[in-house]
Structures are given as structure tokens and as C-alpha cells.
Motif scaffolding. Sequence first.
Motif, PDB file in Angstrom:
ATOM      1  N   GLU A 110       5.512   0.278  -2.108  1.00  0.00           N
ATOM      2  CA  GLU A 110       6.017   1.020  -3.265  1.00  0.00           C
ATOM      3  C   GLU A 110       7.436   0.604  -3.627  1.00  0.00           C
ATOM      4  N   ALA A 111       8.199   0.192  -2.628  1.00  0.00           N
ATOM      5  CA  ALA A 111       9.557  -0.272  -2.916  1.00  0.00           C
ATOM      6  C   ALA A 111       9.542  -1.484  -3.837  1.00  0.00           C
ATOM      7  N   VAL A 112       8.458  -2.243  -3.783  1.00  0.00           N
ATOM      8  CA  VAL A 112       8.305  -3.420  -4.652  1.00  0.00           C
ATOM      9  C   VAL A 112       7.672  -3.031  -5.981  1.00  0.00           C
ATOM     10  N   THR A 113       6.590  -2.247  -5.927  1.00  0.00           N
ATOM     11  CA  THR A 113       5.879  -1.886  -7.162  1.00  0.00           C
ATOM     12  C   THR A 113       6.637  -0.847  -7.986  1.00  0.00           C
ATOM     13  N   VAL A 114       7.463  -0.053  -7.318  1.00  0.00           N
ATOM     14  CA  VAL A 114       8.135   1.091  -7.946  1.00  0.00           C
ATOM     15  C   VAL A 114       7.093   1.956  -8.666  1.00  0.00           C
ATOM     16  N   HIS A 115       5.932   2.091  -8.044  1.00  0.00           N
ATOM     17  CA  HIS A 115       4.849   2.895  -8.588  1.00  0.00           C
ATOM     18  C   HIS A 115       3.955   3.308  -7.438  1.00  0.00           C
ATOM     19  N   ASP A 116       3.854   4.612  -7.218  1.00  0.00           N
ATOM     20  CA  ASP A 116       3.155   5.095  -6.029  1.00  0.00           C
ATOM     21  C   ASP A 116       1.665   4.787  -6.023  1.00  0.00           C
ATOM     22  N   VAL A 117       0.967   4.985  -7.129  1.00  0.00           N
ATOM     23  CA  VAL A 117      -0.475   4.750  -7.141  1.00  0.00           C
ATOM     24  C   VAL A 117      -0.792   3.261  -7.109  1.00  0.00           C
ATOM     25  N   LYS A 118       0.021   2.452  -7.775  1.00  0.00           N
ATOM     26  CA  LYS A 118      -0.201   0.998  -7.710  1.00  0.00           C
ATOM     27  C   LYS A 118      -0.031   0.503  -6.278  1.00  0.00           C
ATOM     28  N   ALA A 119       0.906   1.098  -5.558  1.00  0.00           N
ATOM     29  CA  ALA A 119       1.103   0.732  -4.154  1.00  0.00           C
ATOM     30  C   ALA A 119      -0.150   1.031  -3.340  1.00  0.00           C
ATOM     31  N   VAL A 120      -0.813   2.141  -3.636  1.00  0.00           N
ATOM     32  CA  VAL A 120      -2.057   2.483  -2.946  1.00  0.00           C
ATOM     33  C   VAL A 120      -3.136   1.447  -3.239  1.00  0.00           C
ATOM     34  N   GLU A 121      -3.220   1.019  -4.489  1.00  0.00           N
ATOM     35  CA  GLU A 121      -4.202  -0.007  -4.864  1.00  0.00           C
ATOM     36  C   GLU A 121      -3.992  -1.282  -4.055  1.00  0.00           C
ATOM     37  N   TYR A 122      -2.747  -1.725  -3.956  1.00  0.00           N
ATOM     38  CA  TYR A 122      -2.456  -2.944  -3.198  1.00  0.00           C
ATOM     39  C   TYR A 122      -2.691  -2.732  -1.704  1.00  0.00           C
ATOM     40  N   PHE A 123      -2.352  -1.558  -1.204  1.00  0.00           N
ATOM     41  CA  PHE A 123      -2.534  -1.213   0.206  1.00  0.00           C
ATOM     42  C   PHE A 123      -4.000  -1.368   0.602  1.00  0.00           C
ATOM     43  N   ILE A 124      -4.909  -0.897  -0.254  1.00  0.00           N
ATOM     44  CA  ILE A 124      -6.342  -1.010   0.019  1.00  0.00           C
ATOM     45  C   ILE A 124      -6.811  -2.451  -0.171  1.00  0.00           C
ATOM     46  N   GLY A 125      -6.353  -3.068  -1.253  1.00  0.00           N
ATOM     47  CA  GLY A 125      -6.766  -4.440  -1.535  1.00  0.00           C
ATOM     48  C   GLY A 125      -6.441  -5.399  -0.410  1.00  0.00           C
ATOM     49  N   ASP A 126      -5.327  -5.190   0.251  1.00  0.00           N
ATOM     50  CA  ASP A 126      -4.922  -6.071   1.342  1.00  0.00           C
ATOM     51  C   ASP A 126      -5.847  -5.986   2.544  1.00  0.00           C
ATOM     52  N   ARG A 127      -6.686  -4.975   2.605  1.00  0.00           N
ATOM     53  CA  ARG A 127      -7.573  -4.782   3.753  1.00  0.00           C
ATOM     54  C   ARG A 127      -9.007  -5.218   3.485  1.00  0.00           C
ATOM     55  N   LEU A 128      -9.309  -5.624   2.270  1.00  0.00           N
ATOM     56  CA  LEU A 128     -10.689  -5.948   1.922  1.00  0.00           C
ATOM     57  C   LEU A 128     -11.172  -7.254   2.538  1.00  0.00           C
ATOM     58  N   GLU A 129     -10.288  -8.233   2.657  1.00  0.00           N
ATOM     59  CA  GLU A 129     -10.681  -9.532   3.191  1.00  0.00           C
ATOM     60  C   GLU A 129     -11.281  -9.391   4.585  1.00  0.00           C
ATOM     61  N   ASP A 130     -10.660  -8.582   5.417  1.00  0.00           N
ATOM     62  CA  ASP A 130     -11.140  -8.398   6.794  1.00  0.00           C
ATOM     63  C   ASP A 130     -12.499  -7.708   6.851  1.00  0.00           C
ATOM     64  N   LEU A 131     -12.880  -7.060   5.766  1.00  0.00           N
ATOM     65  CA  LEU A 131     -14.176  -6.388   5.708  1.00  0.00           C
ATOM     66  C   LEU A 131     -15.224  -7.239   4.997  1.00  0.00           C
ATOM     67  N   GLY A 132     -14.863  -8.476   4.661  1.00  0.00           N
ATOM     68  CA  GLY A 132     -15.779  -9.341   3.932  1.00  0.00           C
ATOM     69  C   GLY A 132     -15.966  -8.931   2.498  1.00  0.00           C
ATOM     70  N   LEU A 133     -14.966  -8.265   1.933  1.00  0.00           N
ATOM     71  CA  LEU A 133     -15.062  -7.753   0.569  1.00  0.00           C
ATOM     72  C   LEU A 133     -13.962  -8.293  -0.329  1.00  0.00           C
ATOM     73  N   GLY A 134     -13.402  -9.412   0.056  1.00  0.00           N
ATOM     74  CA  GLY A 134     -12.283  -9.959  -0.698  1.00  0.00           C
ATOM     75  C   GLY A 134     -12.598 -10.196  -2.162  1.00  0.00           C
ATOM     76  N   ARG A 135     -13.822 -10.612  -2.450  1.00  0.00           N
ATOM     77  CA  ARG A 135     -14.168 -10.905  -3.851  1.00  0.00           C
ATOM     78  C   ARG A 135     -14.188  -9.646  -4.716  1.00  0.00           C
ATOM     79  N   LEU A 136     -14.267  -8.479  -4.059  1.00  0.00           N
ATOM     80  CA  LEU A 136     -14.339  -7.227  -4.810  1.00  0.00           C
ATOM     81  C   LEU A 136     -12.990  -6.554  -4.969  1.00  0.00           C
ATOM     82  N   LYS A 137     -11.906  -7.281  -4.692  1.00  0.00           N
ATOM     83  CA  LYS A 137     -10.594  -6.679  -4.858  1.00  0.00           C
ATOM     84  C   LYS A 137     -10.388  -6.121  -6.280  1.00  0.00           C
ATOM     85  N   PRO A 138     -10.906  -6.783  -7.340  1.00  0.00           N
ATOM     86  CA  PRO A 138     -10.734  -6.213  -8.688  1.00  0.00           C
ATOM     87  C   PRO A 138     -11.407  -4.855  -8.877  1.00  0.00           C
TER      88      PRO A 138
END
Length: 483
Positions: A108-136
Motif C-alpha cells: 500500500e505504501a507503493v500503491t497509495v490505495h488500500d484495495v489495490k494493494a489487496v489485489e496485488y497481494f493476492i495476485g502475487d500468490r497465484l503463480e505458486d497455485l498454478g493460477l498465474g494466467r488468471l491474475k487478471p
Amino acid sequence: MAPTSQSTTAPHQTLPNGRRSLASASPAIALGPLDGRYQAQAAPLVDYLSEAALNRDRVHVEVEWFVYLCEHSVLPGLSSLTEEQVAGLRRIVTEFDAGSVGELAEVEAVTVHDVKAVEYFIGDRLEDLGLGRLKPLVHFGCTSEDINNLAYAVGIRDAVADVWLPAARGLVERVAELAESAREVPMMSRTHGQPATPTTLGKEMAVLAHRLRRQVRAVEHQEFLGKINGATGTYAAHVAAVPGADWQAVSRGFVEHLGLTWNPLTTQIESHDWQAELYSSMAHFNRVLHNLCTDVWSYISIGYFRQIPVEGATGSSTMPHKINPIRFENAEANLEISCSLLDTLGQTLVTSRWQRDLTDSSSQRNIGVAFGHSILAISNVDKGLAKLDVAEEVLAADLDQNWEVLAEAIQMVMRAEAVAGVEGMDNPYERLKDLTRGHRVDQARLREFVAGLGLSAEAEARLSELTPATYNGIAARLVDYVR
């Protein structure tokens, strides 16, 4: 919120008055009492209504939306996830901890937006679950308020169910138990502060228990609404991206999947009317409880209740004999603070300029504070009631010194006798007023008066047996209404 902890090795800052600053102390010193002096009582709410809990619930909503879209194949190319993938996604929520809070803060310190930070927080974990292509797919079709309104609804609902309602119900039971134990204890009523028709202590406590329980029921039946319909509530982006989907059905299904009630018609924000309704019921409960505090405080002051001493506790710093009714006084203050916040929230949240303004964002961050002061008050009243003993001899002596309260009974019997055709029953009210107003009338004088009225034998016998302690009608039976 308490200030952020800093190392004790940091240089001391000096205030303009020459004193050392406490802001850099470690552990951090709380600014507010709910995070400091009263932290233990308010602590259960942290898991539901703190900033960290809000972020966890945002993650929960985003994850469930992702899973829901996949399981229902809402977008072309989507298919159901494996059980392992669903479990892995949900572990992002169940394993959300202090480390997650810190990581999210860094994003959030980078995005300066709390909900956008949550989106990125989740997106960063998708690759390890084999879901990287579904980040959008994370945050698909959503405006921030789609996530926020649902996260707040989930957090508030659970705080009410898991923290506030159990505390409120427990207090009502405490008052109901007091009503039951004192149902037969005669007590002088005081209307306008003056001796009035007697009652029982139990019946008066039952009145308060009944009032409190009604407000508990109102909270129990409260709806918790939610929406997920885009930037201005029109599903415009959804239809543009996937025009063939029934987006209203998807929206309703998802909101109800979260255990909430679907709101079909909103602007960018869910309108918060349900929050205003909830806070009104909670504030009403608080105000009835405030009434209980002032009544019990007054009963203590005239000796109807004795306070049971707490071993080692100080009642007054200079007067050793005193046991101050601090539990009820503390509760009064906290109930007033809670009500002021709940009222402000209810008034502020139902108004939003045109399709959205941001006043609700700042307002809703105080929900936990409003709940916290209510919980603190409930705790204090519960502890205060547990340390009371009924002084039955004081109540009895008070009744015995106020025989004039039987004037009401005598004049009503005279009225009934007049209707039955008994002679000499004229002007009963005026005659009793002359006898009792401004005078102390004892048992002997009242019985002399009754004997000279010419009542029927049955009526005269009934009044002759009546005492202030027995003149309380069916007060004891009325306690049954709080069972």
C-alpha cells in the motif's frame, strides 16, 4: 489506533514544554483508552473491526469472488478450480497474520490505495497455485467499494454475532436473574422523585430487562446488505466484457454466498441504510442501559442496594468507608460516547453526494470504536450488578414510613363503592388529598379514616389489612414476562 512502535534506542524527542516525547516509546503507548487502559475488554473486536481485520476481510471477498467466477464459469475460458487450488486460495485468508499485515502495508505504501494493494497481494500468490494466467481475474469488474462494502458487512455481521450480541444477551440475563431473585421484594416507587404506589424491586428490574431484550431482538433480526455491481451500480464494465452473462444473477448469488442480503439497486456505494438501522438499535440498547445505570446508581445512593466490597480495592482515596459505584458511572460515560459515535455514523453514512463521495471511508473506520465503548460499558454494568446485594430491611423501612401512598387505594375503593351504590362516598380524591397532601400519615390515622367512611364490611376489611409493603398489585407476577 496506537502509534507505531519504535526502537527504544531512538533518540529522545523534546516537547516545546521541555518534557520528553512519549511517542517513540516501546511498546507503543496508546492514544485512546480502548487500545490502552481498556484494551482487554475491547480486544475481542480487533479480530473483526480493526484495520487489519478489514484488510483480511477484503482479501476474503476478493478470493471468494475469484473462486465464484471460476466455479460458475462466468467468463469464457474459465473452468472450475481443483480442490487444491481452492484450498490454497482460501489459505491466503485463513493464514492472514501479522506478517501479512506488514506485507500488505508495504504494498500500500507503493500503491497509495488500500484495495489495490489487496489485489496485488493476492495476485502475487497465484503463480505458486498454478493460477498465474488468471491474475487478471483478481478484482474483475470491481470498483473498490464492491470489495469494501462486502468486507465491512462481513466484519460487522461477525462482530455483532460473535462479540456484541453474546455480551448484550449475557447482561440481559444478569438483569433478568436479579429481577427473578427480587420479584417478591416490596419497594417504594418514586414518580417525579416522590413516594408513589409501591412496586417490587424485581418488577422494576424486569422492566429494564424487557426493554433491553427488545433491542437485542432488533439487532438479531438485522439484515446485512451487500452489492457487487461496478463503478456506478450499472454493471457497465461487466456487460462490456461479457455481455452474455446474467450479471445480476451472478451478483446476487455471490452476495448471498457470503451470507449477506443482496442489494439490487445502488450507486457506486452500497447505501449503508442497514448500517444506520443497526446503529440505531444498538444506540437504543445503550440508552436503555444508561437508564439502568442511573436507576441502580440512585438505588445505591439511598441504600436499597449494598455494594459487596472487593478485597484490596480502594473506594475513595481519602474516605475509607466509601465504595463508589464506579462501574455504573464508567458505563454511563462509555454509553454516551458509543451513542454519539453510532448516531454520527447513522447520520453520515446514509448521505453520499451524487453517485459517490468518500465521507463513508473515514466514518466507517470508527465503527470499532463505537462498538468498543458499548462493549466496555456492558462489561462494567455486568461486573457492577454482580457486586450488589439487596438491602431488604432498608426497602421495608422506607415503605413503613410512607403510609400515605395508600391514599390512592382508599380513594379507588371509595369510587368502586360509590358505583355499587354505597352512600357517603362523595369526592374521594379531594378527601384523601386533604388527609395526606403535605402531611405524614401513619398507619393508625389511615385506619381511623377508613373506619369512619362507612364502607361495606368487605371493602373496609380489605383496606384495613393493606400495608405499603402489600400494596403492589401483581408486580411479582409481571416478572414472568422476562423468562
